[in-house]
Motif scaffolding. Sequence first.
Motif, PDB file in Angstrom:
ATOM      1  N   GLY A  19       0.779  -1.234   0.000  1.00 58.52           N
ATOM      2  CA  GLY A  19       0.000   0.000   0.000  1.00 58.52           C
ATOM      3  C   GLY A  19       0.806   1.276   0.000  1.00 58.52           C
ATOM      4  O   GLY A  19       0.287   2.336   0.353  1.00 58.52           O
ATOM      5  N   GLY A  49       0.932   1.667   5.265  1.00 57.14           N
ATOM      6  CA  GLY A  49       0.445   1.523   6.625  1.00 57.14           C
ATOM      7  C   GLY A  49       0.388   2.800   7.437  1.00 57.14           C
ATOM      8  O   GLY A  49       0.030   2.764   8.620  1.00 57.14           O
ATOM      9  N   ASN A 177     -12.508  -4.524   3.451  1.00 56.01           N
ATOM     10  CA  ASN A 177     -11.155  -4.751   3.973  1.00 56.01           C
ATOM     11  C   ASN A 177     -10.066  -4.354   2.973  1.00 56.01           C
ATOM     12  O   ASN A 177      -9.194  -5.156   2.621  1.00 56.01           O
ATOM     13  CB  ASN A 177     -10.989  -6.222   4.377  1.00 56.01           C
ATOM     14  N   ARG A 179      -6.679  -2.420   1.394  1.00 60.71           N
ATOM     15  CA  ARG A 179      -5.339  -2.095   1.922  1.00 60.71           C
ATOM     16  C   ARG A 179      -5.134  -0.590   1.987  1.00 60.71           C
ATOM     17  O   ARG A 179      -4.371  -0.079   2.807  1.00 60.71           O
ATOM     18  CB  ARG A 179      -4.249  -2.719   1.029  1.00 60.71           C
ATOM     19  N   ARG A 209      -3.631   0.398   7.927  1.00 59.90           N
ATOM     20  CA  ARG A 209      -3.932   0.629   6.514  1.00 59.90           C
ATOM     21  C   ARG A 209      -3.239   1.912   6.048  1.00 59.90           C
ATOM     22  O   ARG A 209      -3.093   2.858   6.819  1.00 59.90           O
ATOM     23  CB  ARG A 209      -5.432   0.790   6.271  1.00 59.90           C
ATOM     24  N   THR A 211      -3.547   5.287   4.650  1.00 55.09           N
ATOM     25  CA  THR A 211      -4.736   6.138   4.678  1.00 55.09           C
ATOM     26  C   THR A 211      -4.415   7.560   4.264  1.00 55.09           C
ATOM     27  O   THR A 211      -3.478   8.170   4.773  1.00 55.09           O
ATOM     28  CB  THR A 211      -5.351   6.164   6.097  1.00 55.09           C
TER      29      THR A 211
END
Length: 271
Positions: A19, A49, A177, A179, A209, A211
Amino acid sequence: STQSRSSAASDVYKRQLQGSIEFNKVTFAYPTRPDATIFDELDLTVPAGKVVAILGESGSGKSTLIGLLTRLYEPSGGSVTLDGHPLTDLDVVWLRENIGTVTQDATINHGTIRDNILFGRLDATDAEVEEAARLANAHDFIDTFPDGYDTVVGERGTLLSGGQKQRICIARVILKNPRVLVLDEATSALDVESEWLVQQALERLMQNRTTLVITHRMSTVKSADYIAVVDQGRVTEFGTRDEVLQIDGGRFAAYLQKTKLDLDTDDDDDK
């Protein structure tokens, strides 16, 4: 070559998506307004993350970043990559399946509450739907309806309040759910009590995650690992909250001071 790009992209599908996102010297103008440049060689790195809050004046292009990430738009220059792979090498359906979005305007469809949560993953069990709703702080209000999860919400969710719609959308994303998570002014239209419940659910959702958070709420900014300020087509400030605050003459520091003054004024008015 096309074949080598396709092979590299297929590796992304096979392994665990990390991610990490990079906007590399991205230039962009909307096709309908080609002379109005939104981004001018914009650079932004979102580590895997981590939570990055994106701040900027209205019209600075904050939401346009999301359009580029989900490939609603393509940059006219530069590139956007996911785990080092250009988005143009990735299947757009697969890409969007791995990005969850919660916006200010919660999208609710005619049908039951269960149907709306199941848009996150159609093969989910009833138990998984309920667990997602609990994590989204939605189960308790759903349980007050006589038909519970089988309650028909009406066209555009007319039966639900704004905060309830947001929590249904969050439950949907929890079920999906993804990533990568995008929050675009997700709490800006809510009253204080609804915002608190939604913010709690969002904080659960953001854990582990990647974000991107577009917001004007300082409560959300405080939980971010990094802050990026977008101004005049570029990221002009980037770092942890403390690092960005120390930038002499920085926009984030000025914005924070203005917010503090507004709060102080409100406190004075209350006395």
